[in-house]
Every structure is written in C-alpha cells, then in structure tokens.
Scaffold this motif. Structure first.
Motif, PDB file in Angstrom:
ATOM      1  N   ASN A 165       0.839  -0.978   0.241  1.00 30.33           N
ATOM      2  CA  ASN A 165      -0.065  -0.158   0.074  1.00 30.33           C
ATOM      3  C   ASN A 165       0.801   1.242   0.100  1.00 30.33           C
ATOM      4  O   ASN A 165       0.327   2.483   0.147  1.00 30.33           O
ATOM      5  CB  ASN A 165      -1.098   0.083   1.085  1.00 30.33           C
ATOM      6  N   GLY A 166       2.315   1.242  -0.244  1.00 29.77           N
ATOM      7  CA  GLY A 166       3.026   2.210   0.015  1.00 29.77           C
ATOM      8  C   GLY A 166       3.656   2.804   0.930  1.00 29.77           C
ATOM      9  O   GLY A 166       4.390   3.889   1.092  1.00 29.77           O
ATOM     10  N   TYR A 167       3.757   1.878   1.989  1.00 34.58           N
ATOM     11  CA  TYR A 167       4.555   2.220   3.269  1.00 34.58           C
ATOM     12  C   TYR A 167       5.928   1.646   3.076  1.00 34.58           C
ATOM     13  O   TYR A 167       5.898   0.607   2.611  1.00 34.58           O
ATOM     14  CB  TYR A 167       3.607   1.651   4.413  1.00 34.58           C
ATOM     15  N   SER A 168       6.598   2.386   3.535  1.00 35.01           N
ATOM     16  CA  SER A 168       8.129   1.912   3.721  1.00 35.01           C
ATOM     17  C   SER A 168       8.443   1.209   5.010  1.00 35.01           C
ATOM     18  O   SER A 168       7.600   1.161   5.871  1.00 35.01           O
ATOM     19  CB  SER A 168       9.007   3.281   3.558  1.00 35.01           C
ATOM     20  N   ALA A 169       9.331   0.349   4.957  1.00 35.03           N
ATOM     21  CA  ALA A 169       9.781  -0.440   6.030  1.00 35.03           C
ATOM     22  C   ALA A 169      10.129   0.577   7.221  1.00 35.03           C
ATOM     23  O   ALA A 169       9.840   0.110   8.427  1.00 35.03           O
ATOM     24  CB  ALA A 169      10.998  -1.060   5.779  1.00 35.03           C
ATOM     25  N   GLY A 176       4.685   0.235  14.350  1.00 35.99           N
ATOM     26  CA  GLY A 176       4.601  -1.257  15.015  1.00 35.99           C
ATOM     27  C   GLY A 176       3.277  -1.625  15.365  1.00 35.99           C
ATOM     28  O   GLY A 176       2.614  -2.074  14.160  1.00 35.99           O
ATOM     29  N   GLU A 177       2.663  -2.024  16.499  1.00 41.34           N
ATOM     30  CA  GLU A 177       1.488  -2.633  16.401  1.00 41.34           C
ATOM     31  C   GLU A 177       0.295  -1.928  15.917  1.00 41.34           C
ATOM     32  O   GLU A 177      -0.959  -2.453  15.635  1.00 41.34           O
ATOM     33  CB  GLU A 177       1.248  -2.884  17.968  1.00 41.34           C
ATOM     34  N   ALA A 178       0.526  -0.767  15.702  1.00 41.26           N
ATOM     35  CA  ALA A 178      -0.628   0.260  15.023  1.00 41.26           C
ATOM     36  C   ALA A 178      -1.160  -0.286  13.473  1.00 41.26           C
ATOM     37  O   ALA A 178      -2.134   0.119  13.204  1.00 41.26           O
ATOM     38  CB  ALA A 178      -0.464   1.658  15.096  1.00 41.26           C
ATOM     39  N   ASN A 179      -0.197  -1.058  13.156  1.00 43.51           N
ATOM     40  CA  ASN A 179      -0.222  -1.366  11.536  1.00 43.51           C
ATOM     41  C   ASN A 179      -1.056  -2.635  11.666  1.00 43.51           C
ATOM     42  O   ASN A 179      -0.713  -3.612  12.162  1.00 43.51           O
ATOM     43  CB  ASN A 179       1.009  -1.722  10.778  1.00 43.51           C
ATOM     44  N   GLY A 185      -4.082   1.921   0.800  1.00 44.64           N
ATOM     45  CA  GLY A 185      -3.171   2.808   0.181  1.00 44.64           C
ATOM     46  C   GLY A 185      -2.283   3.507   1.352  1.00 44.64           C
ATOM     47  O   GLY A 185      -2.524   2.994   2.551  1.00 44.64           O
ATOM     48  N   ASN A 186      -1.602   4.723   0.959  1.00 47.56           N
ATOM     49  CA  ASN A 186      -1.028   5.272   2.083  1.00 47.56           C
ATOM     50  C   ASN A 186      -1.292   6.927   1.902  1.00 47.56           C
ATOM     51  O   ASN A 186      -0.514   7.656   1.512  1.00 47.56           O
ATOM     52  CB  ASN A 186       0.649   5.317   1.884  1.00 47.56           C
ATOM     53  N   PRO A 187      -2.253   7.376   2.665  1.00 45.92           N
ATOM     54  CA  PRO A 187      -2.543   8.922   2.300  1.00 45.92           C
ATOM     55  C   PRO A 187      -1.689   9.956   2.851  1.00 45.92           C
ATOM     56  O   PRO A 187      -1.511  10.747   2.505  1.00 45.92           O
ATOM     57  CB  PRO A 187      -3.947   9.086   3.377  1.00 45.92           C
ATOM     58  N   ILE A 188      -0.658   9.301   3.888  1.00 43.94           N
ATOM     59  CA  ILE A 188       0.250  10.144   4.235  1.00 43.94           C
ATOM     60  C   ILE A 188       1.329  10.678   3.200  1.00 43.94           C
ATOM     61  O   ILE A 188       1.876  11.683   2.968  1.00 43.94           O
ATOM     62  CB  ILE A 188       1.216   9.575   5.413  1.00 43.94           C
ATOM     63  N   GLY A 189       1.460   9.759   2.254  1.00 43.31           N
ATOM     64  CA  GLY A 189       2.146   9.897   1.187  1.00 43.31           C
ATOM     65  C   GLY A 189       1.983  11.239   0.231  1.00 43.31           C
ATOM     66  O   GLY A 189       2.737  11.596  -0.512  1.00 43.31           O
ATOM     67  N   PHE A 190       0.737  11.472   0.139  1.00 43.28           N
ATOM     68  CA  PHE A 190       0.434  12.729  -0.610  1.00 43.28           C
ATOM     69  C   PHE A 190      -0.672  13.740   0.241  1.00 43.28           C
ATOM     70  O   PHE A 190      -1.086  14.653  -0.372  1.00 43.28           O
ATOM     71  CB  PHE A 190      -0.747  12.334  -1.758  1.00 43.28           C
ATOM     72  N   ALA A 191      -0.510  13.511   1.452  1.00 39.41           N
ATOM     73  CA  ALA A 191      -1.196  14.562   2.094  1.00 39.41           C
ATOM     74  C   ALA A 191      -0.748  15.930   2.350  1.00 39.41           C
ATOM     75  O   ALA A 191      -0.998  16.831   2.709  1.00 39.41           O
ATOM     76  CB  ALA A 191      -1.463  14.180   3.528  1.00 39.41           C
ATOM     77  N   SER A 192       0.865  15.971   2.340  1.00 34.33           N
ATOM     78  CA  SER A 192       1.641  17.199   2.081  1.00 34.33           C
ATOM     79  C   SER A 192       1.569  17.972   3.548  1.00 34.33           C
ATOM     80  O   SER A 192       1.161  19.024   3.490  1.00 34.33           O
ATOM     81  CB  SER A 192       1.271  18.145   1.137  1.00 34.33           C
ATOM     82  N   LEU A 193       1.537  17.330   4.516  1.00 34.95           N
ATOM     83  CA  LEU A 193       1.381  17.578   6.157  1.00 34.95           C
ATOM     84  C   LEU A 193       2.595  18.589   6.257  1.00 34.95           C
ATOM     85  O   LEU A 193       3.774  18.070   6.013  1.00 34.95           O
ATOM     86  CB  LEU A 193       1.245  16.582   6.931  1.00 34.95           C
ATOM     87  N   GLN A 194       2.081  19.792   7.144  1.00 40.85           N
ATOM     88  CA  GLN A 194       3.261  20.585   7.322  1.00 40.85           C
ATOM     89  C   GLN A 194       3.166  20.902   8.898  1.00 40.85           C
ATOM     90  O   GLN A 194       2.167  20.313   9.667  1.00 40.85           O
ATOM     91  CB  GLN A 194       2.840  22.005   6.929  1.00 40.85           C
ATOM     92  N   LYS A 195       4.283  21.101   9.359  1.00 35.25           N
ATOM     93  CA  LYS A 195       4.498  21.454  10.851  1.00 35.25           C
ATOM     94  C   LYS A 195       3.400  22.301  11.417  1.00 35.25           C
ATOM     95  O   LYS A 195       3.051  23.426  10.807  1.00 35.25           O
ATOM     96  CB  LYS A 195       5.755  22.015  11.211  1.00 35.25           C
ATOM     97  N   GLY A 196       2.910  22.119  12.634  1.00 36.11           N
ATOM     98  CA  GLY A 196       1.821  22.870  13.308  1.00 36.11           C
ATOM     99  C   GLY A 196       0.313  22.592  12.676  1.00 36.11           C
ATOM    100  O   GLY A 196      -0.631  23.280  13.251  1.00 36.11           O
ATOM    101  N   GLU A 197       0.279  21.795  11.745  1.00 38.44           N
ATOM    102  CA  GLU A 197      -1.158  21.507  11.164  1.00 38.44           C
ATOM    103  C   GLU A 197      -1.987  20.692  11.963  1.00 38.44           C
ATOM    104  O   GLU A 197      -1.447  19.881  12.930  1.00 38.44           O
ATOM    105  CB  GLU A 197      -1.214  21.154   9.767  1.00 38.44           C
ATOM    106  N   THR A 198      -3.478  20.764  12.117  1.00 33.29           N
ATOM    107  CA  THR A 198      -4.284  19.942  12.529  1.00 33.29           C
ATOM    108  C   THR A 198      -4.861  19.005  11.561  1.00 33.29           C
ATOM    109  O   THR A 198      -5.323  19.378  10.462  1.00 33.29           O
ATOM    110  CB  THR A 198      -5.531  20.986  13.249  1.00 33.29           C
ATOM    111  N   VAL A 199      -4.806  17.775  11.823  1.00 28.85           N
ATOM    112  CA  VAL A 199      -5.207  16.775  10.862  1.00 28.85           C
ATOM    113  C   VAL A 199      -6.181  15.809  11.519  1.00 28.85           C
ATOM    114  O   VAL A 199      -5.910  15.531  12.711  1.00 28.85           O
ATOM    115  CB  VAL A 199      -3.981  15.960  10.716  1.00 28.85           C
ATOM    116  N   VAL A 200      -7.136  15.352  10.687  1.00 29.70           N
ATOM    117  CA  VAL A 200      -8.215  14.450  11.261  1.00 29.70           C
ATOM    118  C   VAL A 200      -8.011  12.986  10.484  1.00 29.70           C
ATOM    119  O   VAL A 200      -8.225  13.514   8.975  1.00 29.70           O
ATOM    120  CB  VAL A 200      -9.769  14.969  11.191  1.00 29.70           C
ATOM    121  N   ASP A 201      -8.042  11.995  10.980  1.00 33.29           N
ATOM    122  CA  ASP A 201      -7.925  10.753  10.517  1.00 33.29           C
ATOM    123  C   ASP A 201      -9.481  10.107  10.390  1.00 33.29           C
ATOM    124  O   ASP A 201      -9.785   9.601  11.283  1.00 33.29           O
ATOM    125  CB  ASP A 201      -6.913   9.927  10.813  1.00 33.29           C
ATOM    126  N   LEU A 202     -10.211   9.894   9.358  1.00 35.95           N
ATOM    127  CA  LEU A 202     -11.502   9.461   9.350  1.00 35.95           C
ATOM    128  C   LEU A 202     -11.215   7.744   9.291  1.00 35.95           C
ATOM    129  O   LEU A 202     -10.995   6.946   8.509  1.00 35.95           O
ATOM    130  CB  LEU A 202     -12.472   9.726   8.138  1.00 35.95           C
TER     131      LEU A 202
END
Length: 323
Positions: A165-169, A176-179, A185-202
């Motif tokens: 799904n696009g996650y690296s080792a 860890g156990e969260a996987n 897929g891997n939404p982190i790969g294209f979310a373009s997250l920046q320092k200080g942002e607020t993110v919600v995961d559905l």
C-alpha cells in the motif's frame, strides 16, 4: 463472581479483568429502568461460572462515560467476552435473563462471528439475509473490525502486507502494533502535511496513519483519529500512551457521518479505505467540508467501482464489503 464497578473504574481496569477470565459479562444498568433491578437480582441465579461486571451508569458521569467507551450505549445492555474477546452484545428490550443465559451457554464454543451476526462464507448460498438499515450496517462493520483488533481468528476482516500500500519499512517500524494491515493505500504519502497543522483521520483504526502524521506535524500540531469501534479506540489510545504521543495525538469515539470535531478547525482530512464502508457517503463529505478550514485539503485512499464494471455476486454481501 459478580463485581459492581466503582466510579473511578477505567477501561484499562475493565480490560484487565476481562482478559484472564474464560467467560465474562459486562452489564450496563440504571436505576430509572425498572427491569434493570430484576436483571441484576437474577444474575446470581444463572448457572454459569462467569465473571460478571455491573456498570450502574446513572451513579456518576464517569461510569456513564465508561459504558459509552466500552460500547454500551443503552440500558440495559450487555457484552459477553471470552478471554477479553467480544463474542456477543445486546441492548434494550432484547436484554432479558433468558438472553443472558443463552449467551453464557454458547460462550464455551464461540463461532467465528458473534451469534447475533453473520459469518463469512465463500458460498453465497450460505450467507444470511444481508442488513440494509444504516445502524445494522454500521454494527456489522464495527463487529468485524473489533474481531480484527482483538485477534479473533478466522473472521471477516483480513489484513494485507502494508508495503503493498505504499508504506516504507521505516514507516511500518515506527507504526509497530498500530499497523493492522487494513488500508488500501498510504494517504500520508500525498497529504503534504506541514508542521503545526491539525489533521483528522476518518476511521483511524489502530492509529498507523495518525502516528505517522504526528511525526510530520510535530509537537505544535494536532492529530485527531475518529473511529466508531470502541476496541479500536482502546487499542489506539494505549499505543499513543506507549509512544508518548498523547499530547499530539488523540482518538475520539464517533461516526464519520457525524464527526466530533469543531467547524473549520482542520487543515487536512485523511482516510484510508473507510469511506467506502459508510452507508451515507454524501453525509461523510458534508462533514469533511464542515470541519475543514478555508483552503483545507483531503487525502483519501479508498476503493471504487469503475464505470461499466460489475462486482461479482460473492463480493456484494455486507461481510465482503466490510473486509
């Protein structure tokens, strides 16, 4: 053995009692519901060596919140566990001394899925009637994912190798156990997250994407995971505490159709193979629009049907779509 939970009891306390017990029953009651007293009085007459935990939800806000966090949202209601794994639950008028007795009797030989639900089957002819009502669909999905996080064997939801799904080792080592291998897929790969942002995961599940997002937004940012399965919330919160991320990452029990998040407070909404499970996808997107700041963005990995493509019949069952 019957134990009445005190108001300072926590989910962790309950889990600690449930896991070593071969059979345990958690019963939520309230004094303003007349038949609750009859149920409690009858518990001692049940011929079964089970651990019984009684939650009197009207005695304090803390006990009511504990019941909700466990998934006991009505009174009376009960959950039946074997060695800490949820096997059956009932609520409202369905809860009687007879229904509790029947649940205890079947607990010694539990099937793949709780007796109240339908198990997976490779033969469509063996499938039970599929749920069509919104609440029934959500309950099926929640039960399936609870079975997964509790490592109940041979059940409906299966995991895959997350590197597909696009996650690296390195990502998977950090997670860890969260996987739990439940994404597509891997939404982190294209979310373009920046320092200080607020993110919600559905549909945050065990928290893999939340923990990876926390690294990107840093201690000045905030990550909020939303999941409707109490077992997932418990798992994710435990992992957040172990990773010392409780100040940055929080997990809230809720439905993605009605997000427990303030208006226009979020920079990015992400989701990984969850929105397809919702019976009301338009409402999900209305909620996403409501909580996003002006200029906010979405990062969603999910599955769709291509135009003119037809799903095979065996993939149209509620259980298949919950996998």
């Amino acid at each position: 053995m019957v134990t009445v939970l005190e108001e300072d009891a926590t989910v962790e306390d309950v889990r600690a009692l449930l896991v070593p017990a071969p059979i345990s029953l958690v019963l939520a009651c309230a004094s303003f519901v007349g038949r609750c007293k009859l149920l409690v009085d009858d518990i001692s007459s049940l011929e079964n060596e089970a651990l019984v935990l009684i939650l009197n939800t009207d005695e304090s806000d803390e006990l009511e919140e504990l019941a909700i966090e466990l998934g006991l949202k009505d009174v009376p209601s009960f959950q039946l566990y074997t060695f800490g794994i949820l096997r059956e639950e009932q609520e409202g008028a369905a809860v009687t001394t007879e229904s509790i007795r029947a649940a205890l009797q079947t607990a010694s030989s539990p099937a793949c899925c709780p007796p109240s639900g339908a198990c997976c089957s490779s033969d469509p002819g063996q499938q039970q009637q599929q749920p069509t009502e919104r609440d029934d669909i959500l309950k099926l999905v929640a039960t399936s994912y609870a079975n997964t996080v509790n490592k109940q064997q041979s059940c409906c939801v299966s995991s895959v190798d997350s590197t597909w799904n696009g996650y690296s080792a390195a990502d998977l080592a950090k997670a860890g156990e969260a996987n739990l291998g439940l994404g597509c897929g891997n939404p982190i790969g294209f979310a373009s997250l920046q320092k200080g942002e607020t993110v919600v995961d559905l549909g945050s599940g065990g928290g893999i994407d939340c923990f990876l997002a926390a690294e990107r937004v840093g201690p000045s940012g905030q990550v909020i995971g939303i999941d409707m399965t109490p077992d997932m919330i418990y798992k994710a919160r435990s992992l957040a505490a172990a990773k010392n991320l409780r100040s940055t990452v929080q997990f809230r029990l809720g439905e993605i159709e009605y997000l427990p998040v303030a208006d226009q407070s979020v920079d990015c909404v992400m989701s990984n193979c969850v929105i397809n499970l919702s019976p009301d996808k338009q409402q999900v997107y209305r909620e996403i629009f409501r909580i996003l700041k002006v200029g906010g963005r979405i990062a969603i990995s999910d599955v769709v049907i291509r135009p003119k493509q037809v799903l095979p019949e065996h993939m149209k069952t509620a259980e298949a779509l919950a996998c």
